[in-house]
Design a protein around this motif. Structure first.
Motif, PDB file in Angstrom:
ATOM      1  N   UNK A  15      46.779  34.410  36.665  1.00 12.30           N
ATOM      2  CA  UNK A  15      47.778  35.440  36.945  1.00 12.30           C
ATOM      3  C   UNK A  15      47.235  36.479  37.917  1.00 12.30           C
ATOM      4  N   UNK A  16      45.960  36.807  37.820  1.00  9.72           N
ATOM      5  CA  UNK A  16      45.349  37.758  38.754  1.00  9.72           C
ATOM      6  C   UNK A  16      45.368  37.203  40.174  1.00  9.72           C
ATOM      7  N   UNK A  17      45.064  35.921  40.331  1.00 10.68           N
ATOM      8  CA  UNK A  17      45.109  35.288  41.658  1.00 10.68           C
ATOM      9  C   UNK A  17      46.528  35.301  42.200  1.00 10.68           C
ATOM     10  N   UNK A  18      47.473  34.905  41.356  1.00  6.35           N
ATOM     11  CA  UNK A  18      48.876  34.826  41.781  1.00  6.35           C
ATOM     12  C   UNK A  18      49.403  36.196  42.207  1.00  6.35           C
ATOM     13  N   UNK A  19      49.117  37.226  41.432  1.00  5.62           N
ATOM     14  CA  UNK A  19      49.616  38.558  41.753  1.00  5.62           C
ATOM     15  C   UNK A  19      48.907  39.139  42.977  1.00  5.62           C
ATOM     16  N   UNK A  20      47.612  38.864  43.136  1.00  2.42           N
ATOM     17  CA  UNK A  20      46.886  39.316  44.324  1.00  2.42           C
ATOM     18  C   UNK A  20      47.511  38.711  45.577  1.00  2.42           C
ATOM     19  N   UNK A  21      47.809  37.415  45.520  1.00  2.00           N
ATOM     20  CA  UNK A  21      48.435  36.749  46.666  1.00  2.00           C
ATOM     21  C   UNK A  21      49.848  37.271  46.903  1.00  2.00           C
ATOM     22  N   UNK A  22      50.539  37.636  45.841  1.00  2.00           N
ATOM     23  CA  UNK A  22      51.905  38.189  45.982  1.00  2.00           C
ATOM     24  C   UNK A  22      51.861  39.507  46.741  1.00  2.00           C
ATOM     25  N   UNK A  23      50.883  40.342  46.446  1.00  2.00           N
ATOM     26  CA  UNK A  23      50.770  41.634  47.127  1.00  2.00           C
ATOM     27  C   UNK A  23      50.322  41.483  48.572  1.00  2.00           C
ATOM     28  N   UNK A  33      52.917  29.388  50.113  1.00  3.64           N
ATOM     29  CA  UNK A  33      51.866  28.645  50.803  1.00  3.64           C
ATOM     30  C   UNK A  33      50.481  29.046  50.308  1.00  3.64           C
ATOM     31  N   UNK A  34      50.275  30.331  50.053  1.00  2.00           N
ATOM     32  CA  UNK A  34      48.991  30.791  49.532  1.00  2.00           C
ATOM     33  C   UNK A  34      48.743  30.197  48.143  1.00  2.00           C
ATOM     34  N   UNK A  35      49.781  30.133  47.313  1.00  7.85           N
ATOM     35  CA  UNK A  35      49.635  29.544  45.986  1.00  7.85           C
ATOM     36  C   UNK A  35      49.302  28.060  46.077  1.00  7.85           C
ATOM     37  N   UNK A  36      49.924  27.363  47.016  1.00 10.28           N
ATOM     38  CA  UNK A  36      49.618  25.939  47.209  1.00 10.28           C
ATOM     39  C   UNK A  36      48.153  25.742  47.562  1.00 10.28           C
ATOM     40  N   UNK A  37      47.610  26.646  48.376  1.00 12.24           N
ATOM     41  CA  UNK A  37      46.199  26.548  48.744  1.00 12.24           C
ATOM     42  C   UNK A  37      45.279  26.696  47.541  1.00 12.24           C
ATOM     43  N   UNK A  38      45.744  27.410  46.512  1.00 17.32           N
ATOM     44  CA  UNK A  38      44.974  27.584  45.283  1.00 17.32           C
ATOM     45  C   UNK A  38      45.298  26.508  44.245  1.00 17.32           C
ATOM     46  N   UNK A  39      46.290  25.657  44.528  1.00 14.34           N
ATOM     47  CA  UNK A  39      46.665  24.590  43.602  1.00 14.34           C
ATOM     48  C   UNK A  39      47.721  24.979  42.595  1.00 14.34           C
ATOM     49  N   UNK A  40      48.526  25.989  42.931  1.00 11.99           N
ATOM     50  CA  UNK A  40      49.571  26.463  42.015  1.00 11.99           C
ATOM     51  C   UNK A  40      50.911  26.557  42.718  1.00 11.99           C
ATOM     52  N   UNK A  41      51.951  26.659  41.916  1.00  9.33           N
ATOM     53  CA  UNK A  41      53.309  26.880  42.409  1.00  9.33           C
ATOM     54  C   UNK A  41      54.027  27.749  41.381  1.00  9.33           C
TER      55      UNK A  41
END
Length: 69
Positions: A15-23, A33-41
């Motif tokens: 969740x920390x990664x996802x929210x950091x990328x959201x900001x 696209x950033x989430x895909x690079x981390x392996x998430x959607x």
């Protein structure tokens, strides 16, 4: 068969990664696209928006209200 274990520490880290990328993202597409690079959607369900793994789509954690698509 996929074994799913709900580890609160792992969920908090994802969740920390996802929210950091959201900001950081300038648009929704940039965020996805950033989430895909981390392996998430992010998948919208009847229960709300969930972070899922790629490529299997296993739900990791629920997104906070207002952070979703």
């Amino acid at each position: 068969m996929v074994y799913v274990h709900n580890d609160p520490t792992a969920q908090a880290g994802v969740l920390a990664i996802v929210m950091r990328e959201r900001h950081r993202a300038a648009s929704l597409t940039d965020w996805q696209n950033a989430l895909k690079n981390h392996g998430y959607a992010v998948r919208q369900t009847d229960k709300g928006a969930y972070v899922t793994t790629l490529p299997h789509g296993v739900e990791v954690c629920r997104l906070p209200e207002g952070a979703a698509l």
